[in-house]
Scaffold this active site. Sequence first.
Site, PDB file in Angstrom:
ATOM      1  N   CYS A 195       0.803  -1.225   0.000  1.00 22.11           N
ATOM      2  CA  CYS A 195       0.000   0.000   0.000  1.00 22.11           C
ATOM      3  C   CYS A 195       0.833   1.272   0.000  1.00 22.11           C
ATOM      4  O   CYS A 195       0.306   2.356  -0.254  1.00 22.11           O
ATOM      5  CB  CYS A 195      -0.940  -0.008   1.190  1.00 22.11           C
ATOM      6  SG  CYS A 195      -1.979  -1.459   1.185  1.00 22.11           S
ATOM      7  N   HIS A 228      -3.384   7.053   2.254  1.00 26.58           N
ATOM      8  CA  HIS A 228      -3.811   5.751   1.748  1.00 26.58           C
ATOM      9  C   HIS A 228      -5.210   5.449   2.280  1.00 26.58           C
ATOM     10  O   HIS A 228      -5.484   5.605   3.478  1.00 26.58           O
ATOM     11  CB  HIS A 228      -2.816   4.668   2.190  1.00 26.58           C
ATOM     12  CG  HIS A 228      -3.306   3.286   1.960  1.00 26.58           C
ATOM     13  ND1 HIS A 228      -3.863   2.889   0.760  1.00 26.58           N
ATOM     14  CD2 HIS A 228      -3.346   2.197   2.776  1.00 26.58           C
ATOM     15  CE1 HIS A 228      -4.223   1.617   0.853  1.00 26.58           C
ATOM     16  NE2 HIS A 228      -3.931   1.179   2.056  1.00 26.58           N
ATOM     17  N   ASN A 271     -10.241  -0.403  -0.299  1.00 20.77           N
ATOM     18  CA  ASN A 271      -8.785  -0.242  -0.237  1.00 20.77           C
ATOM     19  C   ASN A 271      -8.178  -0.807  -1.527  1.00 20.77           C
ATOM     20  O   ASN A 271      -8.190  -2.019  -1.734  1.00 20.77           O
ATOM     21  CB  ASN A 271      -8.276  -0.990   1.004  1.00 20.77           C
ATOM     22  CG  ASN A 271      -6.773  -0.967   1.150  1.00 20.77           C
ATOM     23  OD1 ASN A 271      -6.049  -0.632   0.211  1.00 20.77           O
ATOM     24  ND2 ASN A 271      -6.290  -1.343   2.322  1.00 20.77           N
TER      25      ASN A 271
HETATM   26  N1  ACO Z   1     -19.043  -8.392   9.481  1.00 19.78           N
HETATM   27  C1  ACO Z   1     -19.531  -8.610  10.703  1.00 19.78           C
HETATM   28  N2  ACO Z   1     -18.752  -8.930  11.756  1.00 19.78           N
HETATM   29  C2  ACO Z   1     -17.431  -9.012  11.558  1.00 19.78           C
HETATM   30  C3  ACO Z   1     -16.862  -8.794  10.289  1.00 19.78           C
HETATM   31  C4  ACO Z   1     -17.715  -8.488   9.224  1.00 19.78           C
HETATM   32  N3  ACO Z   1     -17.284  -8.240   7.975  1.00 19.78           N
HETATM   33  N4  ACO Z   1     -15.510  -8.934  10.379  1.00 19.78           N
HETATM   34  C5  ACO Z   1     -15.262  -9.232  11.661  1.00 19.78           C
HETATM   35  N5  ACO Z   1     -16.397  -9.276  12.359  1.00 19.78           N
HETATM   36  C6  ACO Z   1     -16.605  -9.576  13.783  1.00 19.78           C
HETATM   37  C7  ACO Z   1     -15.451 -10.340  14.380  1.00 19.78           C
HETATM   38  O1  ACO Z   1     -15.604 -11.727  14.164  1.00 19.78           O
HETATM   39  C8  ACO Z   1     -15.568  -9.949  15.824  1.00 19.78           C
HETATM   40  O2  ACO Z   1     -16.599 -10.716  16.403  1.00 19.78           O
HETATM   41  P1  ACO Z   1     -16.460 -11.271  17.934  1.00 19.78           P
HETATM   42  O3  ACO Z   1     -16.388 -10.012  18.775  1.00 19.78           O
HETATM   43  O4  ACO Z   1     -17.697 -12.056  18.098  1.00 19.78           O
HETATM   44  O5  ACO Z   1     -15.197 -12.064  17.946  1.00 19.78           O
HETATM   45  C9  ACO Z   1     -16.060  -8.509  15.779  1.00 19.78           C
HETATM   46  O6  ACO Z   1     -16.631  -8.346  14.490  1.00 19.78           O
HETATM   47  C10 ACO Z   1     -14.965  -7.492  15.976  1.00 19.78           C
HETATM   48  O7  ACO Z   1     -13.885  -7.846  15.118  1.00 19.78           O
HETATM   49  P2  ACO Z   1     -12.572  -6.968  15.070  1.00 19.78           P
HETATM   50  O8  ACO Z   1     -11.582  -7.650  14.195  1.00 19.78           O
HETATM   51  O9  ACO Z   1     -12.174  -6.644  16.475  1.00 19.78           O
HETATM   52  O10 ACO Z   1     -13.137  -5.662  14.372  1.00 19.78           O
HETATM   53  P3  ACO Z   1     -12.421  -4.272  14.184  1.00 19.78           P
HETATM   54  O11 ACO Z   1     -13.232  -3.204  14.777  1.00 19.78           O
HETATM   55  O12 ACO Z   1     -10.964  -4.345  14.522  1.00 19.78           O
HETATM   56  O13 ACO Z   1     -12.534  -4.070  12.605  1.00 19.78           O
HETATM   57  C11 ACO Z   1     -11.159  -4.181  10.670  1.00 19.78           C
HETATM   58  C12 ACO Z   1     -11.873  -4.962  11.755  1.00 19.78           C
HETATM   59  C13 ACO Z   1     -12.208  -3.410   9.896  1.00 19.78           C
HETATM   60  C14 ACO Z   1     -10.436  -5.147   9.757  1.00 19.78           C
HETATM   61  C15 ACO Z   1     -10.181  -3.198  11.339  1.00 19.78           C
HETATM   62  O14 ACO Z   1      -9.381  -3.863  12.281  1.00 19.78           O
HETATM   63  C16 ACO Z   1      -9.289  -2.538  10.341  1.00 19.78           C
HETATM   64  O15 ACO Z   1      -9.736  -1.827   9.456  1.00 19.78           O
HETATM   65  N6  ACO Z   1      -7.986  -2.697  10.495  1.00 19.78           N
HETATM   66  C17 ACO Z   1      -7.034  -2.104   9.569  1.00 19.78           C
HETATM   67  C18 ACO Z   1      -6.946  -3.006   8.390  1.00 19.78           C
HETATM   68  C19 ACO Z   1      -6.331  -2.322   7.246  1.00 19.78           C
HETATM   69  O16 ACO Z   1      -6.489  -1.141   7.064  1.00 19.78           O
HETATM   70  N7  ACO Z   1      -5.644  -3.100   6.456  1.00 19.78           N
HETATM   71  C20 ACO Z   1      -5.047  -2.678   5.284  1.00 19.78           C
HETATM   72  C21 ACO Z   1      -3.933  -1.710   5.554  1.00 19.78           C
HETATM   73  S1  ACO Z   1      -2.486  -2.061   4.719  1.00 19.78           S
HETATM   74  C22 ACO Z   1      -2.957  -2.362   3.227  1.00 19.78           C
HETATM   75  O17 ACO Z   1      -3.742  -1.594   2.752  1.00 19.78           O
HETATM   76  C23 ACO Z   1      -2.496  -3.589   2.533  1.00 19.78           C
END
Ligand code: ACO
Length: 313
Positions: free
Chosen positions: A111, A235, A265
Amino acid sequence: MNATIIGTGSFLPAYKLTNRELSTMVETDNEWIVTRTGISERRIQKSGDVADMASNAAIKALDNAGINPKDIDLIIASTSTPDYLFPNCASIVQKITGADNAACFDISAACSGFIMALSAAKAYIEAGMFKKVLIVCSEKMSGITDWKDRSTCILFGDGAGACVIESSEHDGIKSVDLHNDGKLGGVLTAKRNENIVMNGQEVFRFAVKKVPETINTLLEKESTDVKDIKYFILHQANVRIIESVAKRLGTDMNRFPVNLSKYGNTSSASIPILLDELNRENKLHAKDLLVFAGFGAGLNWGSILVEWNCRKS
Ligand code: ACO
């Protein structure tokens, strides 16, 4: 000589994969995705190559710059999803665009690819090796997405962004700050022939800490204040990351343009796609100061300070 951006272009495939359609594929819903990420839909390239998207964006950038492809002397392509191990994506873009006089290479920096490519273009131009550089970032993230993993498949989309950089008396690409920590690489990986594996929370924590740090370092280098910046073009990974960066820099969101609700993304393509949208909407004016900041797999992060001088918009 200095380096300056003289044209931008982008290409997004037509197919829109909405949150609603995604919720028929994995257990998720529109509200969860929008609240946690800001993404409503993403584009998917149903057919064609990564280099086709790249070439479409490149042709638009060349046209925007008013440059004959034969005048380009270097093409730098950034992709984590190349069509071939070789030839590289830049060589295919050369063939399609007719930029016959260019040297060609690809970079792989996930990224942060646009940030790395732009810093390389600046260095080559300032060293006097090349005069006109085409950067093109093209990503088919749908090809490395596990469509059964709801924690990642909601995030990514396909697309390409490009820009043309020229040697100039105008100091357009003013300063660069780049970092990498390979020890954290396991947090976000895509092994050859396998899909993306990510610890989302770790990536989130890393991004909201390191992006403000690199921007502050960059601004200090140039004795520039946050309030002097017209736009921070980050980004486009998650709107909550962008909101957190704005807060940590002590400024509000109206200087952080966001288009991830439409495209998700798109990895290294996200910054040049957003830059092209701003350019074509005439939101950029001569002397505007812009900060570009990227972060991603490596883990890597970095930022670039630009003074806008694009001849055409
Ligand atoms: N729909 C519904 N529920 C979901 C989903 C979904 N799509 N995905 C996860 N959950 C659930 C999980 O299972 C979890 O359930 P539980 O509490 O029963 O275990 C709950 O939601 C919370 O999950 P988290 O992983 O804690 O959710 P979070 O708020 O951290 O959001 C996310 C996840 C959106 C991936 C976030 O962590 C994020 O955006 N991180 C950065 C990722 C990123 O930007 N990556 C790319 C950057 S580098 C590049 O671009 C290559």
